[in-house]
Scaffold this motif. Structure first.
Motif, mmCIF file in Angstrom:
data_model
loop_
_atom_site.group_PDB
_atom_site.id
_atom_site.type_symbol
_atom_site.label_atom_id
_atom_site.label_comp_id
_atom_site.label_asym_id
_atom_site.label_seq_id
_atom_site.Cartn_x
_atom_site.Cartn_y
_atom_site.Cartn_z
ATOM 1 N N PHE A 215 -2.488 0.176 11.919
ATOM 2 C CA PHE A 215 -3.855 -0.325 12.004
ATOM 3 C C PHE A 215 -4.163 -0.628 13.456
ATOM 4 O O PHE A 215 -3.289 -0.530 14.322
ATOM 5 N N GLN A 216 -5.399 -0.968 13.733
ATOM 6 C CA GLN A 216 -5.830 -1.298 15.084
ATOM 7 C C GLN A 216 -6.261 -2.764 15.128
ATOM 8 O O GLN A 216 -6.766 -3.301 14.136
ATOM 9 N N GLY A 217 -6.041 -3.407 16.258
ATOM 10 C CA GLY A 217 -6.506 -4.777 16.419
ATOM 11 C C GLY A 217 -7.988 -4.871 16.110
ATOM 12 O O GLY A 217 -8.775 -4.060 16.592
ATOM 13 N N GLY A 218 -8.373 -5.832 15.299
ATOM 14 C CA GLY A 218 -9.764 -5.990 14.898
ATOM 15 C C GLY A 218 -10.072 -5.439 13.523
ATOM 16 O O GLY A 218 -11.129 -5.737 12.952
ATOM 17 N N ASP A 219 -9.155 -4.629 12.964
ATOM 18 C CA ASP A 219 -9.360 -4.102 11.609
ATOM 19 C C ASP A 219 -9.392 -5.244 10.599
ATOM 20 O O ASP A 219 -8.686 -6.251 10.747
ATOM 21 N N LYS A 220 -10.195 -5.054 9.542
ATOM 22 C CA LYS A 220 -10.318 -6.095 8.519
ATOM 23 C C LYS A 220 -10.052 -5.583 7.101
ATOM 24 O O LYS A 220 -9.778 -6.378 6.203
ATOM 25 N N ASP A 221 -10.141 -4.282 6.905
ATOM 26 C CA ASP A 221 -9.983 -3.712 5.560
ATOM 27 C C ASP A 221 -8.740 -2.821 5.519
ATOM 28 O O ASP A 221 -8.677 -1.804 6.196
ATOM 29 N N PHE A 222 -7.754 -3.241 4.735
ATOM 30 C CA PHE A 222 -6.485 -2.519 4.649
ATOM 31 C C PHE A 222 -6.248 -1.939 3.252
ATOM 32 O O PHE A 222 -5.178 -1.415 2.963
ATOM 33 N N GLN A 223 -7.233 -2.048 2.403
ATOM 34 C CA GLN A 223 -7.048 -1.678 1.001
ATOM 35 C C GLN A 223 -6.818 -0.188 0.807
ATOM 36 O O GLN A 223 -6.002 0.215 -0.037
ATOM 37 N N ALA A 224 -7.529 0.656 1.551
ATOM 38 C CA ALA A 224 -7.391 2.102 1.361
ATOM 39 C C ALA A 224 -5.957 2.553 1.638
ATOM 40 O O ALA A 224 -5.367 3.304 0.847
ATOM 41 N N ALA A 225 -5.397 2.092 2.750
ATOM 42 C CA ALA A 225 -4.031 2.483 3.098
ATOM 43 C C ALA A 225 -3.022 1.911 2.112
ATOM 44 O O ALA A 225 -2.073 2.593 1.706
ATOM 45 N N LEU A 226 -3.240 0.665 1.697
ATOM 46 C CA LEU A 226 -2.316 0.039 0.751
ATOM 47 C C LEU A 226 -2.367 0.731 -0.615
ATOM 48 O O LEU A 226 -1.347 0.841 -1.298
ATOM 49 N N THR A 227 -3.543 1.193 -0.996
ATOM 50 C CA THR A 227 -3.675 1.889 -2.281
ATOM 51 C C THR A 227 -2.813 3.148 -2.316
ATOM 52 O O THR A 227 -2.216 3.484 -3.353
ATOM 53 N N LYS A 228 -2.723 3.851 -1.188
ATOM 54 C CA LYS A 228 -1.963 5.099 -1.121
ATOM 55 C C LYS A 228 -0.464 4.878 -1.322
ATOM 56 O O LYS A 228 0.254 5.777 -1.759
ATOM 57 N N VAL A 229 0.015 3.704 -0.978
ATOM 58 C CA VAL A 229 1.468 3.460 -1.057
ATOM 59 C C VAL A 229 1.821 2.464 -2.159
ATOM 60 O O VAL A 229 3.008 2.145 -2.340
ATOM 61 N N LYS A 230 0.824 1.982 -2.863
ATOM 62 C CA LYS A 230 1.036 0.932 -3.854
ATOM 63 C C LYS A 230 2.113 1.296 -4.873
ATOM 64 O O LYS A 230 2.915 0.445 -5.276
ATOM 65 N N ASN A 231 2.145 2.547 -5.303
ATOM 66 C CA ASN A 231 3.072 2.959 -6.356
ATOM 67 C C ASN A 231 4.402 3.476 -5.833
ATOM 68 O O ASN A 231 5.246 3.920 -6.615
ATOM 69 N N LYS A 232 4.584 3.436 -4.514
ATOM 70 C CA LYS A 232 5.882 3.830 -3.961
ATOM 71 C C LYS A 232 6.896 2.718 -4.209
ATOM 72 O O LYS A 232 6.543 1.547 -4.378
ATOM 73 N N SER A 233 8.158 3.104 -4.200
ATOM 74 C CA SER A 233 9.231 2.135 -4.423
ATOM 75 C C SER A 233 9.761 1.623 -3.089
ATOM 76 O O SER A 233 10.280 2.391 -2.273
ATOM 77 N N PHE A 234 9.601 0.317 -2.865
ATOM 78 C CA PHE A 234 10.161 -0.299 -1.660
ATOM 79 C C PHE A 234 10.441 -1.774 -1.942
ATOM 80 O O PHE A 234 9.834 -2.376 -2.833
ATOM 81 N N ASP A 235 11.352 -2.347 -1.170
ATOM 82 C CA ASP A 235 11.842 -3.703 -1.433
ATOM 83 C C ASP A 235 11.202 -4.770 -0.559
ATOM 84 O O ASP A 235 11.301 -5.964 -0.856
ATOM 85 N N ALA A 236 10.590 -4.367 0.539
ATOM 86 C CA ALA A 236 9.982 -5.338 1.455
ATOM 87 C C ALA A 236 8.937 -4.638 2.304
ATOM 88 O O ALA A 236 8.955 -3.410 2.472
ATOM 89 N N ILE A 237 8.019 -5.444 2.850
ATOM 90 C CA ILE A 237 7.006 -4.946 3.782
ATOM 91 C C ILE A 237 7.304 -5.547 5.153
ATOM 92 O O ILE A 237 7.397 -6.771 5.293
ATOM 93 N N VAL A 238 7.472 -4.686 6.141
ATOM 94 C CA VAL A 238 7.687 -5.146 7.515
ATOM 95 C C VAL A 238 6.345 -5.087 8.228
ATOM 96 O O VAL A 238 5.763 -4.009 8.399
#
Length: 390
Positions: A215-238
């Motif tokens: 993302f870029q500094g100043g961004d406020k909406d992260f939902q689109a990107a999160l939706t794309k990876v929501k169903n992936k398997s991962f144990d933590a978010i860095v």
């Protein structure tokens, strides 16, 4: 701390270069010894005492005064009392360069503590280098401060770990403590700080990075990107970035059902992060240099008590790192039996085993402290616990 540390870095370099001509060269007679240590041990403070960074700057000044009073009550440094020469750089990098020149040339200090920021430290570097007077920044974290173009800056030191070091801490904690074998990385691509952490994280994390989002500094909406990876398997978010975007990202991720632990650097340590994330800041971890909830040793406990008694508030990481800077000067001066500022700089590069309030400090070949960090855990938007991590 990171955002404070990096603001004005580019502009500072221009200002500093313009100001370096006013710096002292060598001591009288052309000897390459910097400033002689006289009847007192003069330490200059080039600190942000007014302006945008006045709050952390004054916290650092308070801690430095506390350390100096303690040392003086115990006999001083090599039998000489510490004399603090305090100057306000007004959170202005042009003023920083002027203060550095005045402290080295007019006040003849043996060492300088501050500025607290990376931009300010960069602005002061030409003048202190020309004068051969060591500068310790308590909280300037940019990696390039102590090493520039693969060359160690001989008169620049710090008591806080550099940005890139956090990537190692995050990698180790995510893998070893959280047992995360797969992670999603989300980072601020517009930030040198975030990119630096990401680089060392990738170098040290042995698990799988399932995806890397930016993302870029100043961004406020992260939902689109999160939706794309929501169903992936991962144990933590860095999460590598600052508090403003980090708080919103955390809130939106939790609202979408992403409940995995979130691990970040100290860019999200600002209260604004929890204000924006609210109770969504749960199972969130971030790196810190100090926490009153995780004393490193008996000296830390005594420092917390003394600082609260003197200033009626708990010490911050800013204060703790500044306090350690004074004791770093003391140990270097006594171990090296130094007679001038140039000798002190060489002795500072050899400091090992300093028991500070932010842990035991060894100065490495790049003038950075090797020490443990603190991992703070947030639950329901509040600091729930803190633990020391190597």
């Amino acid at each position: 701390m990171k955002k404070i540390a990096l603001i004005g870095l580019a502009a500072a370099s221009i200002i500093a270069l313009a100001a370096c001509g006013s710096a002292p060269g060598t001591s009288k007679g052309g000897s390459e010894k910097g400033n002689a240590i006289g009847k007192t041990f003069k330490i200059g403070l080039n600190m942000e005492l007014s302006g945008a960074y006045a709050a952390p700057g004054n916290a650092e000044k308070n801690a430095i005064q506390l350390a100096a009073d303690e040392i003086n009550a115990d006999g001083g440094i090599n039998g000489k009392k510490i004399q603090l020469v305090v100057k306000d750089n007004k959170t202005d990098n042009g003023e920083v360069a002027t203060v550095a020149s005045n402290l080295t040339n007019n006040d003849k200090v043996a060492a300088i503590i501050g500025p607290m920021s990376s931009g300010g430290t960069l602005a002061a570097t030409p003048n202190v280098t020309k004068a051969q007077v060591p500068l310790i920044t308590p909280t300037g974290t940019n990696d390039s401060l102590t090493v520039k173009n693969d060359k160690v800056q001989p008169y620049i030191f710090r008591t806080i770990f550099p940005d890139a070091f956090q990537g190692k801490v995050i990698a180790n904690y995510t893998e070893e403590t959280l047992k995360a074998k797969k992670v999603l990385v989300y980072y601020d691509n517009s930030s040198d700080y975030a990119r630096g952490i990401l680089g060392t994280f990738k170098d040290n994390y042995k698990g799988e990075i399932v995806d890397t989002l930016s993302f870029q500094g100043g961004d406020k909406d992260f939902q689109a990107a999160l939706t794309k990876v929501k169903n992936k398997s991962f144990d933590a978010i860095v999460l590598n970035g600052y508090y403003a975007e980090g708080g919103l990202l955390t809130k939106q991720a939790r609202e979408m059902g992403l409940s995995q632990p979130i691990v970040g650097g100290d860019g999200i340590s600002d209260p604004t992060y929890t204000e924006l994330a609210g109770s969504a800041a749960t199972d969130v971890y971030y790196v810190a240099g100090f926490s009153t909830k995780a004393p490193f040793n008996d000296k830390t406990t005594a420092f917390i008590k003394a600082y609260k008694a003197a200033y009626n508030e708990e010490p911050s990481a800013f204060a703790a790192c500044a306090y350690d800077a004074v004791y770093m000067i003391k140990q270097a001066a006594e171990d090296g039996k130094v007679k001038n500022s140039a000798e002190l700089a060489k002795a500072l590069a050899k400091v090992k085993g300093l028991v500070g309030v932010t842990g035991t400090i060894d100065i490495d070949k790049n003038h950075n402290p090797v020490k443990s960090a603190v991992m703070v855990k947030l639950e329901d938007g509040k600091e729930a616990s803190a633990e020391i991590v190597k």
